[in-house]
Design an enzyme around this catalytic site. Sequence first.
Site, PDB file in Angstrom:
ATOM      1  N   PRO A 247      14.613  21.181 120.943  1.00  0.00           N
ATOM      2  CA  PRO A 247      15.579  20.426 121.750  1.00  0.00           C
ATOM      3  C   PRO A 247      16.114  19.160 121.092  1.00  0.00           C
ATOM      4  O   PRO A 247      17.019  18.522 121.641  1.00  0.00           O
ATOM      5  CB  PRO A 247      14.782  20.083 123.013  1.00  0.00           C
ATOM      6  CG  PRO A 247      13.349  20.095 122.578  1.00  0.00           C
ATOM      7  CD  PRO A 247      13.260  21.148 121.524  1.00  0.00           C
TER       8      PRO A 247
ATOM      9  N   LYS B  21      21.117  21.569 121.348  1.00  0.00           N
ATOM     10  CA  LYS B  21      21.985  22.680 120.988  1.00  0.00           C
ATOM     11  C   LYS B  21      21.826  23.932 121.849  1.00  0.00           C
ATOM     12  O   LYS B  21      22.707  24.797 121.844  1.00  0.00           O
ATOM     13  CB  LYS B  21      21.744  23.070 119.521  1.00  0.00           C
ATOM     14  CG  LYS B  21      22.286  22.059 118.530  1.00  0.00           C
ATOM     15  CD  LYS B  21      23.777  22.195 118.375  1.00  0.00           C
ATOM     16  CE  LYS B  21      24.409  20.992 117.730  1.00  0.00           C
ATOM     17  NZ  LYS B  21      24.690  19.896 118.632  1.00  0.00           N
TER      18      LYS B  21
END
Length: 390
Positions: free
Chosen positions: A293, A297
């Site tokens: 994370p 994306k």
Amino acid sequence: MRTTVGIIGAGPAGLLLARLLHRAGIDSVVLESRDRAYVEQRQRAGILEQGTVDVLRAAGAGERMDREGLRHDGIELRYARQRHRVDFPGLTGGRSVTVYAQTEVCKDLIALQLKEGGPLLFGAEALSVEGAEGERPLVVFRYEGREDVLDCDYVVGCDGSWGVARKAIPAELTRVFERTYPFGWLGILADVPPSHDELVYARHDRGFALLSMRSPSVSRLYLQVPDGTDAEAWSDDEIWAELERRFETDDDWRLERGPITQKSVTPMRSHVHEPMRHGRLFLAGDAAHIVPPTGAKGLNLAVGDVVTFARALTYKKETGSDELLDGYSQTCLRRVWQAERFSYDMTTMLHRAPDATDFEDRLQLARLERIVSSRAAETDLAEGYTGFAL
């Protein structure tokens, strides 16, 4: 039941695909194993790239996002007690990101689908995908206590990494690329206004920390912790104290504390499944790829996948050509691997590995120094963060 596109999964990818197809005059049916309340409360991503924002607006799903979302024109990098702001619009020709939680994106898209779109079946568990190599693939599913079959021209699996869509691709035709990280994120939601008006990415000798938010009154914060950590093993006071240590600076900035309403630990891995297409079965989102994370994306990659599929099927409808459908996997994977690279770079630059050496620590600092001292390096980060072309 018969439809043109059978969509497995009513996360943001499946819901947005149904919306894009509806606006293109292509019918679909969405099958979701969970109930509506679960989907609308499932906490996931919160950062929308410029391209994702543009797509939601164009799909007629941007009204509440534009009203309640928080536009961010930069992030702050923090290391060695110093602060450096990365100016997105100034480096990218005007691009930015928007803080708007995945739960809210799903609520907006569900409301539109139920009002204007095709069938959206909650509590419909997909059991298998059959006949993907032929012209009429089938989705076998269980709904209201009985088995049924969805007869499709195409199936799109938006059902995550453990769903049935990926399993329908023969193992001998696939390649899997994966990296598991020896740490995770202890994440909290707290009823306190964010202590900074943009996201703060902090590299510290004790580990990474991230200051984010869900709204002007709710903070979202993360701490790097060892893999396998139990969130409940950390008291609220211990969490706040550790966050304060990792965010410390040489100026008078202070972290505001508040009641913690939720805490959990997220494991971190990078994963790519190739190909993303088998016959008339297409994979999208987490069914095909996972990113740590750090680069924000995951949701945005899923949006890119379904935009690519909707564009390809619309082209097929208008021209009769399969050219774009045939190129779906290759087109998506070019963007996927760039996002994997960006997320890996951000992760390894900001997180301290359990066995990190002094040499590796200094390399991390050198990478950060390069970004803050080179407009070219800073631009590369800004372009990656605000998103790759859809």
